[in-house]
Design an enzyme around this catalytic site. Structure first.
Site, PDB file in Angstrom:
ATOM      1  N   HIS A 135     -10.473 114.821  51.210  1.00  0.00           N
ATOM      2  CA  HIS A 135     -11.508 114.559  51.162  1.00  0.00           C
ATOM      3  C   HIS A 135     -11.718 113.413  52.025  1.00  0.00           C
ATOM      4  O   HIS A 135     -13.604 113.232  52.066  1.00  0.00           O
ATOM      5  CB  HIS A 135     -10.599 113.408  49.619  1.00  0.00           C
ATOM      6  N   GLU A 136     -11.360 113.363  52.469  1.00  0.00           N
ATOM      7  CA  GLU A 136     -12.016 111.889  53.800  1.00  0.00           C
ATOM      8  C   GLU A 136     -13.657 113.097  54.595  1.00  0.00           C
ATOM      9  O   GLU A 136     -14.473 112.655  55.237  1.00  0.00           O
ATOM     10  CB  GLU A 136     -10.844 111.042  54.925  1.00  0.00           C
ATOM     11  N   HIS A 139     -16.407 113.607  53.192  1.00  0.00           N
ATOM     12  CA  HIS A 139     -17.425 112.225  52.791  1.00  0.00           C
ATOM     13  C   HIS A 139     -18.289 111.953  54.272  1.00  0.00           C
ATOM     14  O   HIS A 139     -19.364 111.908  54.079  1.00  0.00           O
ATOM     15  CB  HIS A 139     -16.461 111.325  52.832  1.00  0.00           C
TER      16      HIS A 139
HETATM   17 ZN   LIG Z   1     -12.755 108.790  49.606  1.00  0.00          ZN
END
Ligand SMILES: [Zn+2]
Length: 264
Positions: A135-136, A139
């Protein structure tokens, strides 16, 4: 007349600055040169690490690094296979664990990741770390930071001042970076991303973890554990953003797609 001119400049910027997000194919508007974005990010990251207690050599710290590098490599392989490697130029990946009880993790532009020790019990194992890491990393890969900062610059500066600020790499640009990321008074407290960015990071993250050899089904159990926590969560994991329930429902829908990339 003046407003028309500013609008024209903004539209021109928008036309020349539209890029496509990998995996999701979404068109986005980014105007900050990557080199400048990364320079600001790397400086902030180092400042954060200097003022934090970085954990080294423990089982947990090693786990964060191992999973981070595995996901980084998987993403690089995928981009190479798509002939898009140049999109990853300028990234300087780093995966650090910081001693802090807050349940949080984040990634600054250019691949600068921090996990807080507080999130490790929720992650439990490598696959759990991979849920958050995917997820990170997403980004950063989707350049959500640049997109957010670009929007702020247009809102705050408008056409002419915008091009001037970018040319001069001014104090204004740096200030807007701080505003966009919320790293001013509270070092390391990242402002929440938009719902769109969160959902996109979930989707890409699920695929990235699968590419790196982690079972994407783990994401559902991880977010269930997060939901069971209830109460106060840090910005990156606010329950309203999207709600845990929506998040889990959406992740379940995406699982068949992610499983196509899964090589155990
Ligand atoms: Zn996030």
């Amino acid at each position: 007349m003046k407003i028309k001119f500013i609008l024209l400049i903004v539209v021109l910027f928008a036309i020349i600055s539209c890029t496509t997000v990998a995996i999701t194919g979404r068109q986005q508007f980014t105007i900050i040169p990557e080199s400048e974005m990364n320079a600001m990010s790397f400086a902030q990251y180092n400042q954060f690490l200097d003022s934090s207690e970085v954990v080294n050599g423990t089982k947990e710290a090693n786990m964060v690094k191992t999973v981070g590098v595995k996901i980084q490599k998987a993403v690089e392989e995928y981009f190479a296979a798509q002939g898009m490697s140049s999109a990853l130029n300028g990234y300087q990946w780093e995966f650090n664990l910081v001693n802090d009880e807050t349940i949080n993790a984040w990634c600054m532009p250019g691949g600068k990741v921090v996990f807080y020790t507080g999130i490790m019990p929720l992650c439990r194992d490598e696959a759990g770390v991979a849920v958050v890491m995917g997820h990170e990393v997403a980004h950063a890969i989707a350049k959500h930071g640049n997109e957010r900062m670009s929007q702020q610059m247009v809102v705050q500066l408008g056409g002419m001042a915008l091009s001037k600020a970018l040319e001069e790499k001014s104090e204004t640009t740096r200030q807007i970076y701080m505003t966009a990321f919320g790293l001013g008074s509270q070092v390391g407290v990242m402002l929440p991303f938009s719902r769109l960015h969160e959902s996109e990071a979930d989707e890409m993250g699920l695929i990235f973890m699968a590419m790196a050899g982690y079972d994407p089904n783990t994401a559902v159990t991880f977010w269930q554990r997060m939901a069971d926590l209830g109460g106060q969560k840090p910005p990156e994991f606010l329950s309203t953003h999207p709600s845990d329930e929506t998040r889990i429902k959406d992740l379940k829908k995406l699982l068949p797609k992610a499983l196509q990339y899964y090589k155990p």
